[in-house]
Design a protein around this motif. Structure first.
Motif, mmCIF file in Angstrom:
data_model
loop_
_atom_site.group_PDB
_atom_site.id
_atom_site.type_symbol
_atom_site.label_atom_id
_atom_site.label_comp_id
_atom_site.label_asym_id
_atom_site.label_seq_id
_atom_site.Cartn_x
_atom_site.Cartn_y
_atom_site.Cartn_z
ATOM 1 N N GLN A 229 0.813 -1.219 0.000
ATOM 2 C CA GLN A 229 0.000 0.000 0.000
ATOM 3 C C GLN A 229 0.843 1.263 0.000
ATOM 4 N N THR A 232 3.917 2.681 -3.831
ATOM 5 C CA THR A 232 3.895 3.762 -4.816
ATOM 6 C C THR A 232 4.415 5.060 -4.208
ATOM 7 N N ARG A 233 3.944 5.324 -2.983
ATOM 8 C CA ARG A 233 4.381 6.547 -2.310
ATOM 9 C C ARG A 233 5.891 6.568 -2.128
ATOM 10 N N TYR A 236 7.512 7.274 -5.455
ATOM 11 C CA TYR A 236 7.293 8.654 -5.895
ATOM 12 C C TYR A 236 8.147 9.620 -5.092
ATOM 13 N N THR A 237 8.135 9.406 -3.776
ATOM 14 C CA THR A 237 8.910 10.320 -2.939
ATOM 15 C C THR A 237 10.393 10.190 -3.227
#
Lengths: 302, 401
Positions: A229, A232-233, A236-237
């Motif tokens: 979950q 992706t974050r 991206y970060t």
């Protein structure tokens, strides 16, 4: 996104070790390329009007009994001559450097001092002490904060992951003999902050998922789901900080090159360790505890 | 689509964009630049014990005063003289031409002594009232001394007793001049010959006027950045900053579309606020400080990424845009708080324990984290709400979901 990171965690640990071990060996055998900020000494960054060679500069230095100096040409191609060069040597007194400059100008032509730094040996050892103190205080405070917000096992797992990142950066700097200066300390501490941040995001999700945890879902699955979950974050970060830091490294000035390189390596490692080390270590620890408890129980019932 | 709301949103965005492009350049250039950007010399001096004089609080205070006086007498612009810890003094001299010479003068003890032939010190620099460089009779450079009332008497006494003999004038135990006294000098005036140039005489006069340092002072560290390198670093950092921000913006627009656009606007507000507060705090902009800003942009975007990812999840689980947005913000808040607190811890430790450039980095990073929390949560949320209320689209795709 679905992953089975926990199930294959020993593979991920092994991958970390493969990167860590050469660095550790290098640290033990050849140590670090510590800049004058740590060791004390003088650095001169000179720009000559007409190109010079290392041999020419060395000749001048030898006459001033500075034969042990390191001379480094700054050139984009592997040319033998350059207008710009670095000289690194022991601490020069004001008189010494003035005499050297006068002589050098006479023999090699006009030059401009782009940068000159002199650091006494005392200042260097103070910086090392200060750096270690900073590191210890930051780690202690972070453990305290995470223990308060989560639990101490999570804090320790996160710190282990962070230590992994710090060692990777140190290892690579040692392996490739990249120079470290005082800004390296700031870079390492930023990496610690970032790595902590990444680990927290995953643990935060695990904590949240534990609240709505169904009995049918195993512990491993829950952690896998949480990692998925937040995956992706994390990516991206990582990308945004790499954009920021990468542009500093590739387009910024010479003086922030190694600083941003340390952060680039640290951020990559930090994202990796947040996904593949931090929570897997925690799961391993939890399972080990549970097995121990189970053994104790069966032992007690006999 | 509610035209009024769309217009409101566009006006707010336009105001922010215009405000940013109008203020950013004057704000950034008006912030004081560190020596690594504008060129200059940074020196760390330390008062050290000698058998003759031990360092104490009073001595260090006097050293700071005297060094201040010397810096001012040399006529350097915008110097900074700062005490650090018990025994250290930091001197920053922007845009100085020949740092070696200046530093040599700052650290010189400059103890002036007048001795009779047997080598007994009769008077010192304390007995002086003034010292000036002058052209002497034979076109040589001399330093003209004027004694205080007390000094004048001592000197008259010394010269009276030593007619026909040598007296010596020493600076830091080295003989400057050793003339033969022809007749008593009662008028409280004297000259020191032996300077090779008028410049040297001027420097000596400055040293004598500012008084001698009560204790020995060593140069511990000295860093000089030439103006060319400073300018180069500045230009390159600006370039790196623009490229970094451009990449982040492209990335946010590509992955989060309208939300990304809002995040970009929030990022502009953030950068403006950060630069503005640095200006208000009268912070000095250094290279590590710029690195801190670039990094904190990453942190600022991270908060938005956390929120948008959460929003995506909530939207996909069947919530309306508005509900998903609110849930995204409230759920991401805990994570943002925890992660920002951990960066704040690092920044605070660096600020308290670090020195010089590391401190500068800590200030921008710490300030950046606080401000980015505000912009990512408040500004983005306000703008997104406005956008969703205007019903431009009900399709979550345009918000990156």
């Amino acid at each position: 996104m679905k992953f089975d990171i926990i199930g294959k965690r020993y593979w991920w640990f092994a991958l970390s070790l493969i990167v860590l071990i050469p660095g550790l060996i290098s640290m033990a055998l050849q140590g670090f390329n510590l800049g004058i900020d740590f060791t004390g000494g003088t650095i001169l960054d000179l720009k000559f009007a007409s190109p010079v060679t290392v041999a020419q500069v060395r000749e001048v230095l030898v006459d001033h009994r500075l034969e042990n100096s390191v001379i480094q040409l700054v050139s984009t191609d592997q040319a033998e001559t350059s207008n710009n060069l670095f000289i690194r040597t022991h601490v020069l007194s004001n008189d010494e450097s003035q005499i050297l400059f006068t002589d050098m100008e006479k023999r090699l032509g006009a030059f401009e001092v782009l940068r000159s730094e002199k650091v006494g040996a005392v200042m260097g050892s103070e910086l090392t002490q200060q750096a270690l103190l900073n590191l210890a205080v930051v780690c202690a405070l972070l453990i305290a904060y995470i223990s308060y917000r989560f639990e101490y096992k999570i804090a320790v797992s996160a710190i282990l992951a962070i230590l992994h990142d710090v060692l990777i950066v140190l290892g690579i700097f040692s392996l490739f003999h990249i120079e470290m200066d005082s800004s390296f300390v700031a870079a390492i501490l930023t990496v610690i902050g970032y790595s902590m941040n990444e680990a927290i995001v995953v643990f935060d999700r695990i904590r949240e998922n534990l609240k709505t945890h169904r009995k049918t879902e195993s512990f491993q699955d829950l952690v896998n789901r949480s990692i998925g979950q937040t995956f992706t974050r994390t990516i991206y970060t990582l990308l945004t900080v790499l954009f920021a830091c990468g542009s500093l490294h590739f387009f910024g000035g010479e003086s922030t090159k190694n600083f941003s390189l340390a952060m680039l390596i640290g951020f990559l490692s930090g994202a990796y360790s947040a996904i593949f080390n931090a929570s897997p270590i925690w799961v391993t620890w939890k399972e080990y505890d549970e097995r121990k408890r189970a053994v104790l129980k069966t032992g007690g019932s006999k | 689509m509610r035209v009024g709301n769309v217009a409101k949103f566009l006006v707010v965005v336009a105001v922010i964009v215009l405000g940013f492009s109008y203020f950013i350049s004057p704000l950034t250039t008006s912030i004081k630049q560190g020596l690594d950007l504008q060129g200059g010399t940074h020196v760390v001096l330390e008062a050290v014990d000698t058998p003759e004089a031990k360092v104490d609080e009073d001595a260090v205070r006097r050293v700071v005063k005297i060094i201040e006086k010397r810096v001012n007498e040399i006529g350097l612009t915008e110097p900074i003289i700062q005490r650090q810890g018990d025994r250290r003094i930091i001197v920053e001299l922007p845009g100085i031409k020949e740092p070696e010479k200046a530093i040599e003068m700052l650290g010189k003890t400059a103890l002036l002594e007048f001795q009779d032939e047997s080598g007994i010190t009769v008077m010192t620099g304390k007995d002086l009232k003034d010292a000036k460089a002058e052209m002497g009779q034979n076109k040589n450079s001399v330093v003209a001394l004027e004694f205080s009332d007390q000094g004048g008497k001592l000197f008259a006494d010394l010269t009276t007793k030593n007619v026909g003999k040598h007296i010596s004038i020493l600076l830091d135990k080295q003989v400057l001049t050793s003339p033969v006294v022809n007749e008593p000098i009662p008028n409280g005036k004297a000259v020191i010959t032996g300077s090779r140039s008028i410049e040297e005489a001027q420097n000596l006069a400055i040293l004598l006027r500012s008084g001698s340092l009560p204790v020995k002072v060593d140069v511990m560290e000295m860093r000089t950045v030439g103006p060319t390198l400073g300018q180069d670093s500045k230009e390159k950092s600006e370039k790196a900053f623009s490229i970094g921000i451009a990449l982040i913006v492209i990335f946010m627009l590509g992955f989060y579309r309208l939300s990304g656009f809002v995040a970009t606007i929030a990022l502009l507000v953030y950068v403006l606020l950060l630069v503005g507060s640095l200006k208000m705090l009268q912070a000095t902009m250094t290279l590590p400080g710029i690195a801190g800003i670039i990094l904190s942009m990453g942190v600022a975007v991270d908060a938005n990424v956390l929120i948008f990812e959460r929003f995506k999840e909530e939207y996909r689980s069947g919530k309306t845009l508005r509900a998903a947005l609110d849930a995204g913000f409230s759920r991401a808040f805990n994570t943002i708080l925890d992660s920002n607190v951990s960066i704040m811890i690092t920044a605070t430790v660096l600020f308290i324990l670090g020195t010089g450039p590391i401190k500068g980095f800590a200030i921008t990073l710490g300030l950046g984290v606080i401000l980015s929390m505000f912009t990512a949560i408040t500004v983005s949320r306000y703008l997104l709400r406005m956008l969703m209320q205007s019903n431009v689209t009900k399709n979550g795709k345009y918000f990156g979901a």
